[in-house]
Design a protein around this motif. Structure first.
Motif, PDB file in Angstrom:
ATOM      1  N   ASP A  81      21.031  -4.626  12.261  1.00  9.26           N
ATOM      2  CA  ASP A  81      20.646  -5.024  13.484  1.00  9.26           C
ATOM      3  C   ASP A  81      19.457  -5.152  14.120  1.00  9.26           C
ATOM      4  O   ASP A  81      19.270  -5.646  15.381  1.00  9.26           O
ATOM      5  N   PHE A  82      18.522  -4.897  13.404  1.00  4.98           N
ATOM      6  CA  PHE A  82      17.163  -5.146  13.803  1.00  4.98           C
ATOM      7  C   PHE A  82      17.077  -6.766  14.028  1.00  4.98           C
ATOM      8  O   PHE A  82      16.090  -6.933  14.842  1.00  4.98           O
ATOM      9  N   SER A  83      17.778  -7.376  13.357  1.00  8.38           N
ATOM     10  CA  SER A  83      17.850  -8.985  13.432  1.00  8.38           C
ATOM     11  C   SER A  83      17.821  -9.500  14.982  1.00  8.38           C
ATOM     12  O   SER A  83      17.294 -10.371  15.455  1.00  8.38           O
ATOM     13  N   TRP A  84      18.726  -8.705  15.741  1.00  5.33           N
ATOM     14  CA  TRP A  84      18.775  -9.075  17.233  1.00  5.33           C
ATOM     15  C   TRP A  84      17.566  -8.994  18.092  1.00  5.33           C
ATOM     16  O   TRP A  84      17.298  -9.822  18.954  1.00  5.33           O
ATOM     17  N   TYR A  85      16.764  -8.148  17.677  1.00  7.94           N
ATOM     18  CA  TYR A  85      15.612  -7.954  18.409  1.00  7.94           C
ATOM     19  C   TYR A  85      14.695  -9.170  18.282  1.00  7.94           C
ATOM     20  O   TYR A  85      13.713  -9.712  18.826  1.00  7.94           O
ATOM     21  N   LEU A  86      14.654  -9.579  16.861  1.00 11.60           N
ATOM     22  CA  LEU A  86      13.771 -10.778  16.265  1.00 11.60           C
ATOM     23  C   LEU A  86      14.385 -12.119  17.108  1.00 11.60           C
ATOM     24  O   LEU A  86      13.906 -13.115  16.906  1.00 11.60           O
ATOM     25  N   GLU A  87      15.487 -12.131  17.698  1.00 11.15           N
ATOM     26  CA  GLU A  87      15.963 -13.100  18.249  1.00 11.15           C
ATOM     27  C   GLU A  87      15.169 -13.443  19.600  1.00 11.15           C
ATOM     28  O   GLU A  87      15.204 -14.394  20.377  1.00 11.15           O
ATOM     29  N   HIS A  88      14.454 -12.366  20.104  1.00 12.29           N
ATOM     30  CA  HIS A  88      13.535 -12.360  21.577  1.00 12.29           C
ATOM     31  C   HIS A  88      12.121 -12.153  21.215  1.00 12.29           C
ATOM     32  O   HIS A  88      11.350 -12.752  21.879  1.00 12.29           O
ATOM     33  N   VAL A  89      11.613 -11.301  20.126  1.00 12.18           N
ATOM     34  CA  VAL A  89      10.295 -11.284  19.976  1.00 12.18           C
ATOM     35  C   VAL A  89      10.106 -11.307  18.429  1.00 12.18           C
ATOM     36  O   VAL A  89      10.916 -10.852  17.700  1.00 12.18           O
ATOM     37  N   PRO A  90       8.828 -11.837  17.992  1.00 13.04           N
ATOM     38  CA  PRO A  90       8.491 -11.578  16.547  1.00 13.04           C
ATOM     39  C   PRO A  90       8.466  -9.863  16.193  1.00 13.04           C
ATOM     40  O   PRO A  90       7.889  -9.327  16.865  1.00 13.04           O
ATOM     41  N   GLY A  91       8.818  -9.953  14.969  1.00 15.04           N
ATOM     42  CA  GLY A  91       8.665  -8.596  14.415  1.00 15.04           C
ATOM     43  C   GLY A  91       9.060  -8.733  12.677  1.00 15.04           C
ATOM     44  O   GLY A  91       8.937  -9.525  12.329  1.00 15.04           O
ATOM     45  N   ALA A  92       8.915  -7.611  12.290  1.00 15.68           N
ATOM     46  CA  ALA A  92       9.005  -7.378  10.713  1.00 15.68           C
ATOM     47  C   ALA A  92       9.543  -6.099  10.302  1.00 15.68           C
ATOM     48  O   ALA A  92       9.364  -5.026  11.026  1.00 15.68           O
ATOM     49  N   MET A  93      10.534  -5.919   9.367  1.00 11.54           N
ATOM     50  CA  MET A  93      10.789  -4.768   8.681  1.00 11.54           C
ATOM     51  C   MET A  93      10.387  -4.687   7.431  1.00 11.54           C
ATOM     52  O   MET A  93      10.148  -5.484   6.556  1.00 11.54           O
ATOM     53  N   ALA A  94       9.794  -3.239   6.969  1.00 12.03           N
ATOM     54  CA  ALA A  94       9.429  -2.987   5.719  1.00 12.03           C
ATOM     55  C   ALA A  94      10.365  -2.214   4.951  1.00 12.03           C
ATOM     56  O   ALA A  94      11.265  -1.382   5.582  1.00 12.03           O
ATOM     57  N   ARG A  95      10.471  -2.272   3.780  1.00 13.82           N
ATOM     58  CA  ARG A  95      11.416  -1.086   2.960  1.00 13.82           C
ATOM     59  C   ARG A  95      10.586  -0.189   2.505  1.00 13.82           C
ATOM     60  O   ARG A  95       9.510  -0.315   1.918  1.00 13.82           O
ATOM     61  N   LEU A  96      10.905   1.212   3.256  1.00 16.06           N
ATOM     62  CA  LEU A  96      10.168   2.317   2.844  1.00 16.06           C
ATOM     63  C   LEU A  96      10.666   2.923   1.820  1.00 16.06           C
ATOM     64  O   LEU A  96      11.831   3.380   1.331  1.00 16.06           O
ATOM     65  N   GLY A  97       9.924   3.200   0.649  1.00 14.08           N
ATOM     66  CA  GLY A  97      10.425   3.823  -0.316  1.00 14.08           C
ATOM     67  C   GLY A  97      10.548   5.343  -0.455  1.00 14.08           C
ATOM     68  O   GLY A  97      10.075   6.110   0.174  1.00 14.08           O
ATOM     69  N   VAL A  98      11.775   5.687  -0.915  1.00 18.40           N
ATOM     70  CA  VAL A  98      12.342   7.238  -0.942  1.00 18.40           C
ATOM     71  C   VAL A  98      12.649   7.632  -2.169  1.00 18.40           C
ATOM     72  O   VAL A  98      13.137   8.659  -2.339  1.00 18.40           O
ATOM     73  N   ARG A  99      12.350   6.960  -3.388  1.00 21.37           N
ATOM     74  CA  ARG A  99      12.761   7.400  -4.535  1.00 21.37           C
ATOM     75  C   ARG A  99      11.695   8.237  -5.222  1.00 21.37           C
ATOM     76  O   ARG A  99      10.432   7.922  -5.097  1.00 21.37           O
ATOM     77  N   THR A 100      11.703   9.555  -5.537  1.00 25.54           N
ATOM     78  CA  THR A 100      10.725  10.299  -6.460  1.00 25.54           C
ATOM     79  C   THR A 100      10.337   9.736  -7.439  1.00 25.54           C
ATOM     80  O   THR A 100      11.042   9.200  -8.288  1.00 25.54           O
TER      81      THR A 100
END
Length: 406
Positions: A349-368
């Motif tokens: 649902d981060f997508s809803w923010y991008l209906e209003h302002v530009p933005g970006a999501m990164a994939r954060l590595g969590v595998r050892t």
């Protein structure tokens, strides 16, 4: 799950905001406490209270959202001349049991688990906020930043619309977030211009018709057959009515009908999801899916009732904001710590923010690194390499500093 932190990779030596060791240890403990006390969407009272208390301890003034859970907190002095950068975290957990058997910080709440990494996301944004608050006191944060701790991401259509309604984006010009990725090593992130997740909606269908004896299906609606044809034919029909590149897919998760082997029932229920890679196709999806279901149901003289529940559109990363995260990660850890990532069929649902302002999501590595054990999202055995907290905090602090300097 943790390991010894690896040495910081070469980055920009003049960029402040590295995570102090004492705060690193505190954040790991904070994350583990959240992991032990998961709360479902719109019930995150303990989590909200813990965040509020720690931010206030740092001399900040967090504000709890109107919904009663979640909060925002501004760092720095607003001059009103320039919109802020927002750092967003989701704080809710999932209604599944924690199945990790040898884990000192496993969930203490039955049938509740942070199995999607929201405890990591929350801790990253908290840590970034604490570091940025210190930089502000030292006069090194030239432009204010907003922290958004959002409830109910896992509850369609997500908690973001309510958060937006309550004003979390007022004064915000750009927004960034992270999502845990168990396929990426801790110490690295995945980035992508454009769509990085898919749309996800929920579909509920009821079919009704005249039942009867299985010896005389010609006198009935033959509802089980009708339901079976909806299950098999609708996904194929939908796929032929939109551009194949849009990836519009109907996938069923439940079908229920009948009670006896020799009785054709009068009612059947189906439910599933509709996922889509393309924003325009997602907007057209309800009409396309409705028409396909009605056509198949009518062939078998079944009456259809469709409940199409809007979920979330795709997260479409803005190129400029994506490059801000790329520059931030490069400054901290070098360009080799970044990898290209694919578009996921998961919804966010981060997508809803991008209906209003530009933005970006990164994939954060969590595998050892070196660990090939499968600990996928939305599974009870999911866990994360806690070094990811350090990486996320330092990327966000760098992004805030670079945004202010831009």
């Amino acid at each position: 799950m943790s390991r010894e932190s690896e040495a910081d990779l070469p980055g920009e030596p003049s960029l402040p905001g590295a995570l102090p060791e004492a705060l690193r240890a505190e954040l790991v403990a904070f994350r583990r406490d959240l992991h032990m006390h998961p709360e479902l969407g719109n019930q995150e009272f303990r989590t909200t209270a813990a965040l509020k208390a720690r931010l206030e301890q740092a001399g900040l003034k967090p504000h709890v959202l109107d919904t009663g859970t979640g909060l925002i907190c501004d760092i720095g002095d607003r001059d009103g001349a320039r919109p802020m950068l927002a750092l967003r975290a989701d704080i809710d957990a999932l209604p599944i049991p924690d199945t990790k058997t040898e884990c000192a910080y496993r969930s203490t709440v039955p049938d509740r688990a942070h199995a999607c990494g929201h405890d990591i996301h929350t801790t990253v944004v908290l840590g970034a906020g604490l570091v940025l608050a210190e930089l502000h006191r030292e006069g090194q944060l030239k432009h204010p930043v907003r922290l958004i701790f959002q409830p109910a991401e896992e509850v369609l259509p997500g908690g973001a619309p309510d958060a937006i309604e309550s004003g979390v984006l007022d004064g915000v010009g750009r927004i960034v977030g992270v999502h845990c990725d168990p396929k990426v090593d801790a110490g690295r992130i995945g980035l992508r211009h454009g769509a990085i997740t898919s749309a996800c909606d929920r579909l509920e269908v009821s079919l009704d018709g005249a039942g009867g004896h299985t010896a005389r299906p010609h006198l009935t609606t033959d509802l089980v057959t009708a339901a079976a044809r909806v299950v098999t034919d609708v996904p194929a029909l939908v796929a032929r009515r939109v551009d194949a590149r849009s990836g519009l897919a109907v996938t069923w998760g439940r079908i229920e009908s009948g009670h006896a082997c020799n009785v054709i029932p009068q009612h059947a229920e189906l439910s599933g999801t509709v996922r889509c890679l393309d924003l325009d196709a997602w907007r057209a999806a309800p009409d396309v899916v409705h028409a396909a279901i009605d056509e198949i149901a009518n062939l078998y003289r079944a009456k259809s009732e469709i409940n199409y529940i809007r979920g979330v559109p795709p997260v479409v990363n803005d190129p400029a904001v994506t490059d801000l995260l790329r520059d931030a990660m490069t400054a901290r850890r070098g360009a080799h710590s970044i990898e290209d990532t694919e578009q996921s069929l998961g919804g966010e649902d981060f997508s809803w923010y991008l209906e209003h302002v530009p933005g970006a999501m990164a994939r954060l590595g969590v595998r050892t690194p070196g660990d090939r054990t499968t600990r996928d999202l939305h599974r009870g055995d999911f866990d994360a390499d806690e070094y990811a907290i350090t990486v996320g905090v330092e990327m966000f602090t760098a992004a805030a500093l670079l945004d202010a300097a831009g």
